[in-house]
Write a protein that holds these residues in place. Structure first.
Motif, PDB file in Angstrom:
ATOM      1  N   GLY A   8       0.780  -1.229   0.000  1.00 50.03           N
ATOM      2  CA  GLY A   8       0.000   0.000   0.000  1.00 50.03           C
ATOM      3  C   GLY A   8       0.808   1.274   0.000  1.00 50.03           C
ATOM      4  N   SER A  17      -3.885  11.000   1.316  1.00 52.05           N
ATOM      5  CA  SER A  17      -4.090   9.847   2.192  1.00 52.05           C
ATOM      6  C   SER A  17      -3.540   8.578   1.548  1.00 52.05           C
ATOM      7  N   ARG A  19      -3.557   4.101   2.556  1.00 51.39           N
ATOM      8  CA  ARG A  19      -3.918   3.020   3.466  1.00 51.39           C
ATOM      9  C   ARG A  19      -2.927   1.883   3.284  1.00 51.39           C
ATOM     10  N   SER A  21      -1.520  -1.912   4.323  1.00 50.97           N
ATOM     11  CA  SER A  21      -1.999  -3.205   4.802  1.00 50.97           C
ATOM     12  C   SER A  21      -0.811  -4.067   5.195  1.00 50.97           C
ATOM     13  N   PHE A  68      -3.685   9.390  11.817  1.00 47.71           N
ATOM     14  CA  PHE A  68      -3.506   7.973  11.496  1.00 47.71           C
ATOM     15  C   PHE A  68      -4.472   7.132  12.310  1.00 47.71           C
ATOM     16  N   THR A  69      -4.949   6.046  11.700  1.00 51.62           N
ATOM     17  CA  THR A  69      -5.827   5.119  12.392  1.00 51.62           C
ATOM     18  C   THR A  69      -5.386   3.690  12.107  1.00 51.62           C
ATOM     19  N   SER A  71      -6.181  -0.361  12.482  1.00 55.66           N
ATOM     20  CA  SER A  71      -7.300  -1.283  12.645  1.00 55.66           C
ATOM     21  C   SER A  71      -6.838  -2.674  12.234  1.00 55.66           C
ATOM     22  N   TYR A  80      -4.218  -2.808   9.389  1.00 52.43           N
ATOM     23  CA  TYR A  80      -4.223  -1.680   8.471  1.00 52.43           C
ATOM     24  C   TYR A  80      -3.720  -0.420   9.171  1.00 52.43           C
ATOM     25  N   GLN A  82      -4.496   3.542   8.240  1.00 57.49           N
ATOM     26  CA  GLN A  82      -5.055   4.609   7.431  1.00 57.49           C
ATOM     27  C   GLN A  82      -4.343   5.897   7.793  1.00 57.49           C
ATOM     28  N   ASN A  84      -4.020   9.919   6.962  1.00 62.21           N
ATOM     29  CA  ASN A  84      -4.637  11.095   6.365  1.00 62.21           C
ATOM     30  C   ASN A  84      -3.792  12.334   6.631  1.00 62.21           C
TER      31      ASN A  84
END
Length: 130
Positions: A8, A17, A19, A21, A68-69, A71, A80, A82, A84
């Motif tokens: 990714g 952004s 994402r 993986s 950032f997130t 998950s 993951y 994410q 932004n």
């Protein structure tokens, strides 16, 4: 052993952004707390995000909090990240890790793993242009 493969990464403009993986194989992924780290050019490795084995706890440093997130999907053995509102300062090789019990506890994320070792992926390059 846990084998990890990150995907990714790429080139993105500032403000954009991405994402990332991280797909796992081998030992039971769902037992491990997972983390994302990065290493920019000429810099030391930096912690970016961590998540507990069951997703109930996440932890971020101030440098990425709110942008950032992290998950995970234990049914897909994947974690993951994410990202932004990216800036050139986020340029780095990003790596995921299945955390040892000690490192998970140090980061405050719960784990069911008992390993003394972290397991690392090979990393994926993220470049943010200004």
């Amino acid at each position: 052993q846990v084998q990890l493969v990150e995907t990714g990464g790429g080139l993105v403009q500032a403000g954009g952004s991405l994402r990332l993986s991280c797909a796992a194989s081998g030992r039971t992924f769902s037992s491990y707390a997972m983390g994302w780290f990065r290493q920019g050019p000429g810099k030391e490795r930096e912690f970016v995000a961590a998540i507990s084995w069951n997703s109930d706890v996440t932890y971020y440093p101030d440098s990425v909090k709110g942008r950032f997130t992290i998950s995970r999907d234990n049914t897909k053995s994947t974690v993951y990240l994410q990202m932004n509102s990216l800036s050139p300062e986020d340029t780095a090789v990003y790596s995921c890790a299945a955390l040892s019990r000690a490192n998970a506890q140090a980061l405050g994320v719960t784990t069911r793993a008992t390993d003394e070792n972290d397991y690392w992926g090979q990393g994926t390059q993220v470049t943010v242009s200004s």
